[in-house]
Design a protein around this motif. Sequence first.
Motif, mmCIF file in Angstrom:
data_model
loop_
_atom_site.group_PDB
_atom_site.id
_atom_site.type_symbol
_atom_site.label_atom_id
_atom_site.label_comp_id
_atom_site.label_asym_id
_atom_site.label_seq_id
_atom_site.Cartn_x
_atom_site.Cartn_y
_atom_site.Cartn_z
ATOM 1 N N VAL A 37 7.391 -14.317 11.759
ATOM 2 C CA VAL A 37 6.204 -13.241 11.327
ATOM 3 C C VAL A 37 4.977 -13.604 12.170
ATOM 4 O O VAL A 37 4.089 -12.477 12.134
ATOM 5 C CB VAL A 37 5.978 -13.661 9.575
ATOM 6 N N LYS A 38 4.910 -14.664 12.846
ATOM 7 C CA LYS A 38 3.754 -14.804 13.604
ATOM 8 C C LYS A 38 3.507 -13.839 14.915
ATOM 9 O O LYS A 38 2.517 -13.872 15.308
ATOM 10 C CB LYS A 38 3.568 -16.225 13.959
ATOM 11 N N ASN A 64 5.101 -21.767 14.765
ATOM 12 C CA ASN A 64 5.739 -20.331 15.042
ATOM 13 C C ASN A 64 4.715 -19.483 15.697
ATOM 14 O O ASN A 64 4.944 -18.833 16.765
ATOM 15 C CB ASN A 64 5.923 -19.633 13.607
ATOM 16 N N ALA A 165 5.745 -14.852 -0.695
ATOM 17 C CA ALA A 165 5.233 -15.683 0.434
ATOM 18 C C ALA A 165 4.663 -16.877 0.172
ATOM 19 O O ALA A 165 3.800 -16.989 -0.613
ATOM 20 C CB ALA A 165 4.593 -14.570 1.491
HETATM 21 C C1 LIG Z 1 7.054 -20.764 8.232
HETATM 22 C C2 LIG Z 1 5.865 -19.596 7.936
HETATM 23 N N1 LIG Z 1 4.860 -19.652 8.695
HETATM 24 C C3 LIG Z 1 4.003 -18.857 8.068
HETATM 25 C C4 LIG Z 1 3.908 -18.359 7.045
HETATM 26 C C5 LIG Z 1 2.844 -17.448 6.670
HETATM 27 O O1 LIG Z 1 1.746 -17.830 7.068
HETATM 28 P P1 LIG Z 1 0.163 -17.301 6.933
HETATM 29 O O2 LIG Z 1 -0.333 -17.652 5.516
HETATM 30 O O3 LIG Z 1 -0.531 -17.969 8.080
HETATM 31 O O4 LIG Z 1 0.256 -15.995 7.254
HETATM 32 C C6 LIG Z 1 4.942 -18.225 6.167
HETATM 33 C C7 LIG Z 1 4.948 -17.415 4.899
HETATM 34 O O5 LIG Z 1 5.927 -17.469 4.134
HETATM 35 C C8 LIG Z 1 6.038 -19.232 6.668
HETATM 36 O O6 LIG Z 1 6.869 -19.187 5.938
#
Ligand SMILES: Cc1ncc(COP(=O)(O)O)c(C=O)c1O
Length: 306
Positions: A37-38, A64, A165
Amino acid sequence: MSTPIIDLTELFGLSGRGDAPGRLLGKLETANHTGSVKDRPVERMLRDPRVAGAHTLVEATGGNTGISLAVAGSMLGKRVIVTMSRKMSPGKVRQMEEAGAEVILCPLVGLDSPANFINVARQLGEAEGHWYVDQFNNPANVEAHYETTGPELLEQVRDLDAFVAGAGTGGTLTGAGRALKERNPGIDVVLADPAGSTLGPHLRGEETEPAPYLVEGIGGDFLPPLLDFGVLDTAYQVDDAEAAAHLRTLAAAAIDVGSSSGTTVGAALAYLRDHPGATVCALLADSGDRYAETWRNQAWLTDHGL
Ligand SMILES: Cc1ncc(COP(=O)(O)O)c(C=O)c1O
């Protein structure tokens, strides 16, 4: 490109449960270029004009963001330095280094310690020619999800009742949550929180002591500045053992996702127990490929009682 929605209703045995079994969907963020997602916030944060004036990009990450930034930085011809807590999987370090980034591993200590990974990154970012991307405070992180993740969900799932999430920086839930509520205030925005994190209890008005947990990238022992608790409707806490069980179910169906997807699926199932018949979409944030030595390794799971 929108990431796919997959239907997990049958896989998790919901279709046979009574008159109003509900629907469990997953938003497959592994389909992003670097497998998480990053890519969304990184692409948006790198539009910043300060990038042009920097020869080195610095970031604090659960892994990530670092992988995404390492790849983007190498395409831009920038040096990338990433700080990360030692808790995170070695596969993440490998992917960042393969893309040319320098990785500094930091002890797992709170924000009150100068050795904390966020404090180390902030300090490094002050050097001449360095820019600290700062996903924990950078408003472009929230904007990315407000402009992409939220609208995609509205487009792809027309009868959505809840989005689930985790929160690392809070960018996903704050940005996507605001977009969802703007269009339909009835959609619940649900925090999936690892047991041991202080975020879920905080939402309920309880201040708790943090406890260690193994799921990576979400939850924590401090309140991330970008996380708007006002956008959250409810939180469910999921322990490591339950997360591992859900990951096994997903893996058996060849859905190769990372540890936090066990947490988001667990929270979505808990939401469905409280809201029979609902249509719920859980974020499947990253690919399982970075967890080869940990969550994808039976010996590691056994060692950790999972
Ligand atoms: C592995 C991981 N990284 C990041 C995120 C979301 O992160 P952020 O709150 O930084 O947008 C999630 C959300 O479920 C996640 O599972």
